[in-house]
Design a protein around this motif. Sequence first.
Motif, PDB file in Angstrom:
ATOM      1  N   ALA A 161       0.826  -1.207   0.000  1.00 55.38           N
ATOM      2  CA  ALA A 161       0.000   0.000   0.000  1.00 55.38           C
ATOM      3  C   ALA A 161       0.856   1.250   0.000  1.00 55.38           C
ATOM      4  O   ALA A 161       0.528   2.254  -0.628  1.00 55.38           O
ATOM      5  CB  ALA A 161      -0.928   0.000   1.213  1.00 55.38           C
ATOM      6  N   MET A 162       1.985   1.208   0.723  1.00 55.16           N
ATOM      7  CA  MET A 162       2.869   2.364   0.785  1.00 55.16           C
ATOM      8  C   MET A 162       4.088   2.218  -0.109  1.00 55.16           C
ATOM      9  O   MET A 162       4.987   3.052  -0.097  1.00 55.16           O
ATOM     10  CB  MET A 162       3.320   2.586   2.239  1.00 55.16           C
ATOM     11  CG  MET A 162       2.233   3.104   3.145  1.00 55.16           C
ATOM     12  SD  MET A 162       1.541   4.677   2.601  1.00 55.16           S
ATOM     13  CE  MET A 162       2.967   5.740   2.789  1.00 55.16           C
ATOM     14  N   GLU A 163       4.124   1.139  -0.878  1.00 56.69           N
ATOM     15  CA  GLU A 163       5.259   0.857  -1.770  1.00 56.69           C
ATOM     16  C   GLU A 163       6.572   0.899  -1.003  1.00 56.69           C
ATOM     17  O   GLU A 163       7.564   1.502  -1.412  1.00 56.69           O
ATOM     18  CB  GLU A 163       5.283   1.844  -2.936  1.00 56.69           C
ATOM     19  CG  GLU A 163       4.115   1.647  -3.869  1.00 56.69           C
ATOM     20  CD  GLU A 163       4.206   2.514  -5.111  1.00 56.69           C
ATOM     21  OE1 GLU A 163       4.948   3.519  -5.078  1.00 56.69           O
ATOM     22  OE2 GLU A 163       3.558   2.189  -6.100  1.00 56.69           O
ATOM     23  N   ASP A 196      -4.258  -2.129  -6.143  1.00 57.98           N
ATOM     24  CA  ASP A 196      -3.033  -1.597  -5.551  1.00 57.98           C
ATOM     25  C   ASP A 196      -2.638  -2.357  -4.286  1.00 57.98           C
ATOM     26  O   ASP A 196      -1.522  -2.205  -3.789  1.00 57.98           O
ATOM     27  CB  ASP A 196      -3.210  -0.112  -5.218  1.00 57.98           C
ATOM     28  CG  ASP A 196      -4.385   0.134  -4.272  1.00 57.98           C
ATOM     29  OD1 ASP A 196      -5.433  -0.506  -4.467  1.00 57.98           O
ATOM     30  OD2 ASP A 196      -4.237   0.956  -3.356  1.00 57.98           O
ATOM     31  N   HIS A 240       6.882  13.954   0.712  1.00 58.00           N
ATOM     32  CA  HIS A 240       6.246  12.722   0.227  1.00 58.00           C
ATOM     33  C   HIS A 240       5.386  13.001  -1.000  1.00 58.00           C
ATOM     34  O   HIS A 240       5.426  12.254  -1.986  1.00 58.00           O
ATOM     35  CB  HIS A 240       5.370  12.127   1.334  1.00 58.00           C
ATOM     36  CG  HIS A 240       6.143  11.329   2.325  1.00 58.00           C
ATOM     37  ND1 HIS A 240       5.563  10.751   3.429  1.00 58.00           N
ATOM     38  CD2 HIS A 240       7.459  11.001   2.392  1.00 58.00           C
ATOM     39  CE1 HIS A 240       6.480  10.115   4.131  1.00 58.00           C
ATOM     40  NE2 HIS A 240       7.629  10.256   3.529  1.00 58.00           N
ATOM     41  N   MET A 242       5.797  11.370  -4.738  1.00 58.51           N
ATOM     42  CA  MET A 242       4.723  10.567  -5.337  1.00 58.51           C
ATOM     43  C   MET A 242       4.317  11.101  -6.709  1.00 58.51           C
ATOM     44  O   MET A 242       4.163  10.341  -7.669  1.00 58.51           O
ATOM     45  CB  MET A 242       3.495  10.569  -4.422  1.00 58.51           C
ATOM     46  CG  MET A 242       3.645   9.793  -3.139  1.00 58.51           C
ATOM     47  SD  MET A 242       2.139   9.962  -2.144  1.00 58.51           S
ATOM     48  CE  MET A 242       2.713   9.312  -0.577  1.00 58.51           C
ATOM     49  N   LYS A 261      -4.726   5.354  -7.226  1.00 59.71           N
ATOM     50  CA  LYS A 261      -3.756   4.811  -6.270  1.00 59.71           C
ATOM     51  C   LYS A 261      -2.941   5.944  -5.646  1.00 59.71           C
ATOM     52  O   LYS A 261      -2.637   5.928  -4.446  1.00 59.71           O
ATOM     53  CB  LYS A 261      -2.844   3.829  -7.004  1.00 59.71           C
ATOM     54  CG  LYS A 261      -1.828   3.136  -6.114  1.00 59.71           C
ATOM     55  CD  LYS A 261      -1.012   2.154  -6.945  1.00 59.71           C
ATOM     56  CE  LYS A 261       0.060   1.464  -6.115  1.00 59.71           C
ATOM     57  NZ  LYS A 261       0.851   0.509  -6.914  1.00 59.71           N
ATOM     58  N   GLN A 284      -2.565   6.813  -1.644  1.00 61.02           N
ATOM     59  CA  GLN A 284      -1.258   6.875  -0.990  1.00 61.02           C
ATOM     60  C   GLN A 284      -1.043   8.230  -0.319  1.00 61.02           C
ATOM     61  O   GLN A 284      -0.444   8.320   0.752  1.00 61.02           O
ATOM     62  CB  GLN A 284      -0.153   6.610  -2.013  1.00 61.02           C
ATOM     63  CG  GLN A 284      -0.083   5.161  -2.462  1.00 61.02           C
ATOM     64  CD  GLN A 284       0.942   4.934  -3.553  1.00 61.02           C
ATOM     65  OE1 GLN A 284       1.394   5.879  -4.190  1.00 61.02           O
ATOM     66  NE2 GLN A 284       1.297   3.700  -3.783  1.00 61.02           N
ATOM     67  N   ARG A 335      -2.742   8.106   2.965  1.00 63.66           N
ATOM     68  CA  ARG A 335      -1.965   7.345   3.942  1.00 63.66           C
ATOM     69  C   ARG A 335      -0.784   8.180   4.454  1.00 63.66           C
ATOM     70  O   ARG A 335      -0.473   8.176   5.645  1.00 63.66           O
ATOM     71  CB  ARG A 335      -1.458   6.043   3.314  1.00 63.66           C
ATOM     72  CG  ARG A 335      -2.558   5.064   2.960  1.00 63.66           C
ATOM     73  CD  ARG A 335      -1.973   3.821   2.314  1.00 63.66           C
ATOM     74  NE  ARG A 335      -3.014   2.961   1.796  1.00 63.66           N
ATOM     75  CZ  ARG A 335      -3.689   2.075   2.525  1.00 63.66           C
ATOM     76  NH1 ARG A 335      -3.421   1.957   3.805  1.00 63.66           N
ATOM     77  NH2 ARG A 335      -4.621   1.328   1.983  1.00 63.66           N
ATOM     78  N   SER A 336      -0.118   8.892   3.552  1.00 64.30           N
ATOM     79  CA  SER A 336       1.005   9.736   3.958  1.00 64.30           C
ATOM     80  C   SER A 336       0.542  10.819   4.933  1.00 64.30           C
ATOM     81  O   SER A 336       1.230  11.136   5.904  1.00 64.30           O
ATOM     82  CB  SER A 336       1.652  10.381   2.728  1.00 64.30           C
ATOM     83  OG  SER A 336       2.686  11.256   3.099  1.00 64.30           O
TER      84      SER A 336
END
Length: 548
Positions: A34-36, A76, A352, A356, A372, A376, A379-380
């Motif tokens: 999810a966060m790569e 994702d 971040h 991205m 996606k 992300q 989430r960040s």
Amino acid sequence: MSILPENLQRYQKFLSFMLKYWNSDLLNQTASNAMEEETARSFSDYEQSPEELVEDLKQMGPTYIKLGQLLSTRPDLLPDRYLEALASLQDDLPIIPYNEVQEIVETEIGTKISKAFNTFEEEPLASASIGQVHLAELRSGKKVAVKVQRPGIRKKFLDDLNTLEEMAALAVKHTEVGKQYAFDDVLGELRRIMLQELDYLREANNLVTLGTNLKTYRKLIVPQPIPDYTTSRVLTMEYVKGKKITSVSPLRKTEEDYTPLVDELIEAYLKQIVSDGFVHADPHPGNIHLLENDQIALMDLGMVAKFSKQMQEYLLRLLLNLSKNDGEEIANILLDMSEHTEKANIKEFRRHISIMVEDSRNSTAQDMQTGKLLIQMNRSAAINGIHLPVDVNILGKILLNMDQIIAFLAPEYDLREAVRVHMTKLMQSKMRKELAPEELFSILLESKKLAEHLPERINKITERLANNDLTFHVDAIDEKRLTDGFQKVANRITLGLIIASMIIGASMLMSVPSTFSIFGYPGLAILFFLLAAVAGIYLSYTILFKDE
């Protein structure tokens, strides 16, 4: 919160499921992916197979089936084999027996099926977690789809939601992850969405509203409800013959150019988001059907999103800057619409976002990056102590589903460029709408109110100014804290001078003969030295360990 004995079976079922998957490789890989994160590895064989996960969700009941359906639209997070298995939850569920369907329909519409319909197919067209759909024909000869809600489904949903909310409350209270991602707020939003989906009258109204908003798009169809045959548990609507958009054969895709169709679909969704503020919020492939005449039907309006005018403005700016790959401005917009404390790491969040956006530059539809990317970003924000409104996550989910559909029909389609072009058109339309006579009339009314009250207010200000009675309240620094700080400094300087004076006085007294002595030295001088030493040590301690 109280865990009652009659609910123990639900708690036991939930805890058994969590214990099985909590430390599994699948869940750990999903979180990393999810966060790569660098720790993410390629998907391989896991302890639990896709079929086992699907069966476990079915055993858990309809609420968890619904959660599984949502997971099936998240490429994702999960590997293809799991997505395919979870997708079966959308159309491979136990069928409601026809005698129960007949009883529900006749009770709801108040008449026999044989009187209301020419024909009513006993075999359902589809069976989902909330209800199932049957093909029928009205007395007028019009073909319709009748969606019938599963018996007792409302109580099952509420029971499961209560369990999840109680567990979420415990997680928020006792874990940092629970607080960071606000599990209780997420479950509250899930409850609201599910209760809306359980009300078919609301869905019927949603179909009418969306149909009206999209009536100018010739390639898009929104099946309309039949009011006389619709209740809170039975929804009768126009029947459209088509199939899931992801069921199109590879041969047909090579023969047909679906780019114009995709372009109209994207424009329609952008209009919903930034112009109407009323959006079909669950456009996964199972709810988007391709018809035989190459039109698209938008199905299942149980889940819709409503954006306020202010939020529409934010999302408009956000989408425009996404199309321009402007990471810095995207971060500014997200911060403008968010809530954050003094502890929020804004600098790291900006970094971040820029990374991205730069990484996703030049991506095409088949890369499935736009939705996606927004997820992300959300989430960040959570990791850095910033709370974005839920509307951003809804937009991310919508775009993620759009990415899937576009990637299937037109893999080389440039979604960012399409957003830029269509947003320009929508902005022009929005400006013309705001310059409409009724909008101008509203502005004139506000201007009239201002003009009426302005002389009175100016008169009050000048009168107070003439009487030296005009005061200003400025919310600036904390004056008390500032003066206390100055007082502390003054006290420390004074104490330091006293200690220095005691040391100097003691030194002078050392040369004065005295009958009172300590350790062979004049006693008074030694006392002053000891008092100065104690005071000095105390002052040093407070400065080093207690001062803020």
